[in-house]
Design a protein around this motif. Structure first.
Motif, PDB file in Angstrom:
ATOM      1  N   GLY A 265      43.134  50.830  27.212  1.00  0.00           N
ATOM      2  CA  GLY A 265      42.854  52.259  27.285  1.00  0.00           C
ATOM      3  C   GLY A 265      41.962  52.659  28.430  1.00  0.00           C
ATOM      4  O   GLY A 265      41.602  53.833  28.558  1.00  0.00           O
ATOM      5  N   THR A 266      41.589  51.697  29.280  1.00  0.00           N
ATOM      6  CA  THR A 266      40.730  52.025  30.420  1.00  0.00           C
ATOM      7  C   THR A 266      41.485  51.897  31.738  1.00  0.00           C
ATOM      8  O   THR A 266      40.910  52.138  32.793  1.00  0.00           O
ATOM      9  N   PHE A 267      42.724  51.486  31.707  1.00  0.00           N
ATOM     10  CA  PHE A 267      43.536  51.244  32.906  1.00  0.00           C
ATOM     11  C   PHE A 267      42.867  50.203  33.815  1.00  0.00           C
ATOM     12  O   PHE A 267      43.023  50.229  35.031  1.00  0.00           O
ATOM     13  N   GLY A 268      42.083  49.316  33.236  1.00  0.00           N
ATOM     14  CA  GLY A 268      41.407  48.304  34.034  1.00  0.00           C
ATOM     15  C   GLY A 268      40.238  48.835  34.823  1.00  0.00           C
ATOM     16  O   GLY A 268      39.762  48.186  35.750  1.00  0.00           O
ATOM     17  N   VAL A 813      46.446  49.397  23.381  1.00  0.00           N
ATOM     18  CA  VAL A 813      46.768  47.973  23.516  1.00  0.00           C
ATOM     19  C   VAL A 813      46.933  47.636  24.991  1.00  0.00           C
ATOM     20  O   VAL A 813      47.246  48.508  25.814  1.00  0.00           O
ATOM     21  N   ARG A 814      46.699  46.392  25.284  1.00  0.00           N
ATOM     22  CA  ARG A 814      46.876  45.936  26.670  1.00  0.00           C
ATOM     23  C   ARG A 814      47.368  44.484  26.645  1.00  0.00           C
ATOM     24  O   ARG A 814      46.883  43.664  25.861  1.00  0.00           O
ATOM     25  N   TYR A 829      50.709  43.655  33.979  1.00  0.00           N
ATOM     26  CA  TYR A 829      50.014  44.177  32.812  1.00  0.00           C
ATOM     27  C   TYR A 829      50.654  45.457  32.296  1.00  0.00           C
ATOM     28  O   TYR A 829      51.265  46.208  33.048  1.00  0.00           O
ATOM     29  N   ILE A 830      50.506  45.637  31.008  1.00  0.00           N
ATOM     30  CA  ILE A 830      50.922  46.875  30.345  1.00  0.00           C
ATOM     31  C   ILE A 830      49.722  47.374  29.556  1.00  0.00           C
ATOM     32  O   ILE A 830      49.150  46.629  28.762  1.00  0.00           O
TER      33      ILE A 830
END
Lengths: 861, 233
Positions: A265-268, A813-814, A829-830
Motif C-alpha cells: 500500500g505504499t508503492f515501495g 497486499v504486495r 512486484y505487484i
C-alpha cells in the motif's frame, strides 16, 4: 552415517556493538548520518573479525534421518569482547535435528575476539554448516589410488546474478563410477585432479542451491571452468547494523530495509510507511498528509537529512520526490523530538540518506513512472557518485480517459561523497517538477482536441553542501543548502529563493557525557509573479504580505548517562523568526529521560545491552513553529508572522519491553497542548442548514458556504488545541525473516471552540495497523497490511462535530519476486492497495470504493 | 598417511605441469537438478496473472454485463495434488442498459491437481459491484420513505447505480502448460455466482445524524468467464 563437511566459518560481519561506533546512532545530536561522519576517532580504525580457536566442525546428529540432499544450516553467532559465544540465532528455515546440532556445537566454539581499532569488540558473524549425504558407492578415491588422474579440473565458483565469489564450497565429481571431492577456497577457486572421461560435477555451498554440470575431460587436459551458482535467496535488503543500538531517544521509531520499500500500500515509497505507524491518522487513506498526535498536517516536518523538503510527494499525493534507494532509514518522532529539530510543533519524519558503496545500476518502471539510479566509486576523490532520475507519465493513462487534461512529473538527485567517514564532504542536489495542464483559456470550445496550458506547476531545486570533520572527540558538520521553490496556479504564482547555513557539533566528553550544539538559519526571498492574486481569492489577502523572511536559531543539548540505568537528555533551542510583518522569538526547553527498569534474559539478545533492557521513558518539551499553509507547497509554506507562532507543549510517558525472537512491545501515553494552533487544516462547517423544509438536503449544499472573510478568519484565528492518547506497538525488527508490527492507538484530538472542547476535524479515536512481511523460498516476498481508522467527526443539527462518519478498513497486499540472471537481478512486484475495495467515507455521506494496483519491474546490475 | 598425501601432491603437480590447457571460461549455469514437472509439483509459493473475458448474468431482474478484466492468483502449492490459492478478480462489467462499472471478487480456492496439467478448484469469498452513472432508469421508493434509507424488497426494478459487496462462489477448471522452471501458462474456465447487497447513495444526509440516506437492494448474478494467464513459481 552422513559425511560432514568442515564448516565454512565466515566472514560476514553484520554488527559491531561498540558505543563508540556512532554510525549506529547517527546525527541525532547534530552529526551527519548522510556522510557517516560520526566515527568518533581521528582515522578510520581497522577491524579484525573474530578468529575461531580450535575446530568448528559439527558432527552429524546420530538421530538424524537419512540425508539424501545437502542440508545447510546457517546461524548468527554473537561473539563478545572476550571471545565467548553469547548468542546463537538460527537463520535458515527449521530443520530440527540438524539445527539443534549446529546450535549446540556453535555454543561450544571458542574465538579470539574481534577487534576494532585494536580494542576488543562484540561482533556478530554468520556461520554455516552443510551436512552432505553419504557418498555413493564406490567410496571416494584416495589421491593415490584408482585410475590414473591425468586431467585437471580447475575453476571458479561465482554467484549467479551478483558475480560474488562462492567461498568454501564442496565440489564433487563423478568419473567412471568413482567420486572425487575438492574443497573450494575463500575466493571460490578449486582444483581437482581427475581421470579422463565424462564427468558429472556437483557443487554444494552454504546458502546456495545445488549445482550440477557435465564436463568431458581428455587425457592430460587442464579444463578451466566458471560455474554460476545460484543463492538460495537473494535478499534485496540486508540490514547491516542491528546489534546493540544504544537508546538515545524516547519516542523515535526507526524504519530500515524492507520496512521502507516492501510495506504493501505504499508503492515501495519509504515516506508513505509513516501512515502505518501508531499515532498517525489520515486525512483520507490515500492522501499522505499525516495528522500526527492530533496536529495539523502542516505541523509535521518532512525532512531529508534534517533539512526541509519543499514538496515531498509528486502531485501532493503521488510518489515521493526522492528515489527510494537514497533513503537508508527513516526516523519518525511522533513527539518528543530532540532540540536539534526546530520549526515544527507536530511530528518529525527525517529520511536519512547514506553514502553508498560499490557500483550499482538500478532501472525501474511501473504503470506510472520510469526511473533509474547509477552509483559509481571514483578513486580520484576517494568517493562515490550517485545519480538518479525519474519521469512520471500519468498523462498517458489519463489520455485514455480525456484530452482535456495532462499530468506529468519528474525528479532528479545527484550525490557526490568524498573523503573518509571521519573527514569528508557531500554534495547533494535534488529537485522535482509537477505539471498539470488543462484546456487553455483561449481554446475554441468546439475544438475536439483543444490546446492545453499549465494550470498547476510545483517545482523546487535544492543544493546541499556538507563538510564533516572529526578532531579527537569532536565531530563537526558544516553545511549550506539553498534552492529555489515555485508554485504556480490560477491566482497563485510564488517563487522563493532560499539559503540555509548551519553548523552542528558533537563532543563526547567520556562514556557518560556527550554534548551537542548547533547554529542554523535561513533567508528566504519570495517573489509573487504577475499572475499572483489575479483571482483575488481569499488566500491573496493573506499572502499579499509575504516577501522576504529570515530565521536564526541555536540549540544545545547533553546526552548524560550518570549510571548504566539512566539516560538524561536535556536540551534547549532558541529561534528568532523575522519577516516584513513581524519578528517573533521563541525558546524551547526539552527533556527526555530513560530509566532501565531491568534486563530480560533472552536467548537471542546479549545480556546487559540496551536491546535486552526494560525501559521506562518520558519526555517533556516546548515546540514552536512559524505559521505554515495547511498543505506543503513549494514557496507557499510559510505564512506571515503577524499571525503569530504556533506552540505546543508535549509530554509523554511510556515503556519498552523486549521479547524473544526480536519482538519488542512499546507503549506510550502522551498529552499535547497546543497554544495556539493557527492555519489548522479544517474542512467541517460550523453548522448545517436547518430551514423548515430542509430535512432532506443534497450533501453538496448541506454545509453553509463560508465567504472569503470567514475562510481567512478560520485559517488565521489562533485556537487552543489538545490531544491525548495511548499508543501500543508490537514489532519485530529482525535482520532476516519475518518483519512487521501491530499497533493500536486510542486517542482524542480536540480544539477549544465556543467555550468547550470539541473533536478536531481529523480526530480518529482508534487507529489499528497490521504490517507483515514474509520472505519465502525462491526469492518471493509476501506482504500484507491491514489498517483501520475510526470515522471523522461530522457536523449535525446538534452542533459542530457532534457525530461521526464511518471508519474505514483497508487491506493491502504486495508480492515481490526476484529473478536471477547471469549478471543481474530482475525484481517484479505487484502492490494492490485496498484489495477488497472496502468503502471509505471521505466526508459525511460520501463513501468511495477504490482499488489501486501497481505493477512494476526493476533491474539491478 | 603423510606419505600418501605427499605422493598425491607430487602426482598432482606433475600432472598440472604437463597437461594441455583448455580454458573454458564461458560461465555455466547449473543443469536442471530436477524435471520441470517435479519442480512444479513441489510445494511453494505461486503467483498468477491473467486476463479474463466473460458474462455476468443478472437474476430476478438484476442487470447483466460483459466482463473484461484481470485476475490475480496467489497461494501455496501444498503438494503434488493440492494447492490453496486466493484469487482476486477485477473486471469491467458493461452493457447498454445493463451493468456499467466494476465487478470485483476475492475467493479462497482449494485446488485439486487431477493431472500435472489439469486442476479443478472451488472457491468461496466476497464479490461486489461498483457502478457510477448508468443508463438505467431511476426507481423511486414510496414518497413517505424519501427522507430515510430504504431497502427494496426485490430487484425487479434495479437501482440505477449499485455500490456493494456480498458473497461470491466459483468453480474452475485450469489447464496449465509449463513454459520453464519459472513460468507456466494456463487457460481457465470459471463458473461464478454472486449475491450483492447494493447500496445507492442518494446524495442526501440525515441532518440530525450526518448519516447518508441510501437505497438498498439485493442482486443475484451467475456467470462464466474464460481466462488466459501466466503463473510464476
Amino acid at each position: 552415517m552422513a559425511l560432514t563437511r568442515g564448516a565454512a566459518l565466515a566472514a560476514l560481519l553484520v554488527g559491531v556493538t561498540v558505543p563508540a561506533l556512532a554510525w549506529a546512532q547517527p546525527a541525532d545530536a547534530g552529526s551527519d548520518a548522510g556522510s557517516g561522519s560520526a566515527t568518533g576517532s581521528d582515522a578510520p580504525p581497522s577491524f579484525i573479525p573474530p578468529q575461531a580457536v580450535g575446530s568448528t566442525d559439527v558432527a552429524a546428529p546420530p538421530d538424524a534421518p537419512p540425508i539424501t540432499a545437502a542440508v545447510v544450516v546457517t546461524v548468527k553467532i554473537r561473539v563478545d569482547k572476550t571471545g565467548a559465544v553469547q548468542t546463537v540465532t538460527l537463520v535458515t528455515p527449521p530443520q530440527p535435528v540438524f539445527d539443534d546440532a549446529v546450535v549446540a556445537a556453535a555454543h561450544a566454539f571458542q574465538f579470539q575476539p574481534g577487534t576494532y581499532g585494536d580494542k576488543p569488540v562484540a561482533v556478530e558473524i554468520t556461520f554455516t554448516h552443510t551436512f552432505l549425504p553419504p557418498p555413493p558407492p564406490p567410496p571416494i578415491v584416495p589421491a593415490d589410488a584408482g585410475v590414473p588422474r591425468t586431467s585437471l579440473l580447475r575453476g571458479r565458483l561465482v554467484e549467479l546474478g551478483t558475480r560474488l565469489a562462492v567461498a568454501n564450497a564442496t565440489v564433487s565429481v563423478q568419473v567412471g563410477g568413482r567420486t572425487y571431492v575438492a574443497e573450494g577456497d575463500g575466493k571460490g577457486e578449486f582444483r581437482l585432479a581427475l581421470p579422463p572421461g565424462a564427468a558429472t560435477v556437483s557443487v554444494f555451498a552454504a546458502a546456495h542451491l545445488p549445482f550440477a554440470q557435465a564436463e568431458t575431460l581428455a587425457a592430460t587436459q587442464e579444463l578451466a571452468v566458471t560455474y554460476l551458482v545460484e543463492r538460495d535467496r537473494y535478499d534485496p535488503y540486508e540490514i547491516v547494523v542491528v546489534g546493540d543500538q544504544r537508546r538515545e531517544e524516547v519516542s523515535r521509531i526507526t524504519l530500515r530495509g524492507p520496512e521502507l520499500q516492501q510495506v504493501p500500500g505504499t508503492f515501495g515509497d519509504p515516506f508513505r510507511v509513516i501512515g502505518a505507524l501508531p499515532g498517525v491518522a489520515a486525512v483520507a487513506s490515500l492522501l499522505p498528509f499525516p495528522v500526527v498526535r492530533g496536529s495539523s498536517p502542516s505541523s509535521t516536518g518532512f525532512l531529508i537529512d534534517s533539512i526541509r523538503v519543499p514538496l515531498l510527494f509528486h502531485l501532493l499525493s503521488g510518489p515521493s520526490v526522492i528515489h527510494p534507494d537514497f533513503i537508508d532509514e527513516i526516523q519518525f518522532y511522533p513527539g518528543g523530538a530532540p532540540a536539534s529539530y526546530g520549526g515544527y510543533t507536530g511530528g518529525i519524519v527525517d529520511g536519512r540518506t547514506v553514502r553508498g558503496d560499490g557500483k550499482l545500476v538500478d532501472v525501474d518502471a511501473n504503470l506510472l513512472q520510469a526511473g533509474g539510479l547509477v552509483r559509481e566509486p571514483v578513486a580520484a576523490i576517494d568517493g562515490t557518485v550517485t545519480a538518479a532520475a525519474r519521469y512520471g507519465y500519468p498523462k498517458f493513462l489519463l489520455s485514455l480517459a480525456t484530452n482535456q487534461a495532462a499530468l506529468s512529473y519528474w525528479d532528479y538527485q545527484l550525490r557526490v561523497d568524498g573523503g573518509t567517514k571521519a573527514n569528508g564532504w557531500t554534495v547533494f542536489a535534488f529537485g522535482a517538477n509537477d505539471e498539470l495542464d488543462t484546456v487553455a483559456a483561449n481554446a475554441d470550445p468546439n475544438d475536439p482536441n483543444p490546446p492545453l496550458s499549465p494550470a498547476l506547476i510545483l517545482r523546487f531545486h535544492r543544493l546541499d553542501l556538507r563538510y564533516h570533520q572529526t578532531v579527537g572527540r569532536l565531530e563537526t558538520v558544516y553545511r549550506v543548502d539553498g534552492g529555489y521553490d515555485k508554485t504556480f496556479s490560477n491566482g497563485v504564482d510564488f517563487s522563493v529563493w532560499v539559503i540555509e547555513p548551519s553548523i552542528r557539533a558533537r563532543f563526547k566528553l567520556d562514556d557518560k557525557l556527550t554534548f551537542a550544539a548547533g547554529v542554523e538559519g535561513n533567508a528566504r526571498d519570495l517573489e509573487q509573479g504577475g499572475g499572483a492574486n489575479a483571482g483575488g481569492g481569499a488566500l491573496a489577502a493573506i499572502t499579499a504580505d509575504l516577501s522576504t523572511s529570515a530565521m536564526a536559531g541555536a540549540f544545545v543539548e547533553a546526552l548524560w548517562r550518570p549510571t548504566a540505568d539512566w539516560l538524561i537528555r536535556p536540551g534547549v533551542r532558541a529561534d528568532v523568526n523575522h519577516d516584513t510583518t513581524a519578528t517573533k522569538e521563541s525558546v524551547d526547553p526539552r527533556l527526555t529521560v530513560r530509566y532501565k527498569l531491568g534486563h530480560r534474559d533472552l536467548p537471542d539478545v546479549p545480556p546487559d545491552s540496551d536491546d535486552s533492557a526494560v525501559w521506562l521513558k518520558g519526555s517533556t518539551g516546548i515546540y514552536h513553529q512559524p505559521p505554515r499553509f495547511v498543505l506543503p507547497l513549494p514557496g507557499l509554506d510559510q505564512m506571515p508572522l503577524k499571525y503569530g507562532l504556533l506552540r505546543s507543549f508535549q509530554t509523554s510517558l511510556g515503556a519498552e519491553v523486549p521479547l524473544s525472537k526480536r519482538f519488542q512491545l512499546t507503549t506510550e501515553a502522551y498529552y499535547n497542548y497546543m497554544d495556539p494552533t493557527i492555519f489548522d487544516l479544517s474542512i467541517n462547517a460550523a453548522t448545517v442548514g436547518t430551514a423548515g423544509n430542509s430535512t432532506l438536503i443534497p450533501t453538496s449544499v448541506i454545509m453553509q458556504q463560508d465567504d472569503a472573510q470567514k475562510f481567512i478568519d478560520q485559517l488565521t484565528k489562533p485556537q487552543l488545541g489538545r490531544s491525548y492518547g495511548l499508543e501500543v506497538m508490537l514489532r519485530r525488527q529482525a535482520k532476516s525473516g519475518v518483519f512487521g508490527w501491530v499497533s493500536y492507538t486510542l486517542s482524542r484530538a480536540e480544539r477549544y471552540r465556543d467555550g468547550t472542547w470539541t473533536p478536531y476535524d481529523f480526530d480518529r479515536v482508534q487507529l489499528f495497523n497490521l504490517v507483515l512481511g514474509l520472505p519465502l523460498a525462491r526469492n518471493w516476498d509476501v506482504g500484507v497490511r491491514m489498517q483501520y481508522q475510526s470515522g471523522l467527526p461530522a457536523t449535525t443539527t446538534s452542533g459542530y462535530n457532534t457525530a461521526r462518519a464511518d471508519g474505514y478498513v483497508r487491506f493491502d497486499v504486495r508480492f515481490d519476486k526476484r529473478a536471477v540472471w547471469r549478471k543481474w537481478l530482475l525484481d517484479f512486484y505487484i502492490d494492490i492497495t485496498n484489495v477488497a475495495l472496502l468503502p471509505e467515507e471521505v466526508s459525511p455521506g460520501q463513501a468511495i470504493r477504490y482499488v489501486l494496483p501497481t505493477l512494476g519491474l526493476r533491474g539491478r546490475f | 598417511m603423510a606419505v600418501l598425501r605427499a605422493v598425491a601432491i607430487t602426482a598432482l603437480l606433475a600432472v598440472s605441469a604437463h597437461v594441455a590447457r583448455a580454458d573454458d571460461e564461458a560461465p555455466k549455469v547449473s543443469l536442471a537438478t530436477e524435471t520441470l514437472a517435479q519442480g512444479w509439483a513441489r510445494s511453494g509459493f505461486r503467483l498468477g496473472l491473467g486476463l479474463l473475458y466473460g458474462e455476468l448474468h443478472g437474476l430476478r431482474g438484476a442487470p447483466s454485463g460483459r466482463l473484461l478484466g484481470a485476475q490475480l492468483h496467489v497461494g501455496l502449492r501444498l503438494d503434488a495434488r493440492w494447492s490453496l490459492y486466493a484469487s482476486f478478480e477485477y473486471a469491467s462489467a458493461s452493457r447498454a442498459g445493463g451493468l456499467s462499472g466494476l465487478r470485483f471478487a476475492g475467493t479462497l480456492d482449494p485446488t485439486w491437481h487431477v493431472t500435472p496439467n489439469l486442476a479443478l478448484a472451488a472457491g468461496l469469498g466476497f464479490g461486489g459491484i461498483v457502478e457510477g452513472r448508468t443508463g438505467r432508469a431511476d426507481v423511486s421508493p414510496l414518497g413517505s420513505t424519501l427522507d430515510t434509507s430504504y431497502t427494496f424488497p426485490g430487484s425487479t426494478h434495479p437501482l440505477p447505480s449499485c455500490n456493494g459487496v456480498g458473497i461470491a462462489a466459483l468453480a474452475r477448471a485450469t489447464y496449465a502448460h509449463v513454459l520453464g522452471p519459472r513460468a507456466s501458462t494456463m487457460v481457465e474456465l470459471e463458473i461464478i455466482g454472486q449475491d450483492t447487497s447494493c447500496v445507492q447513495d442518494t446524495g442526501h444526509l440525515e441532518p440530525d445524524t450526518a448519516r447518508p440516506i441510501v437505497r438498498r437492494q439485493a442482486w443475484s448474478h451467475a456467470g462464466a468467464s474464460l481466462l488466459w494467464g501466466v503463473t510464476w513459481r
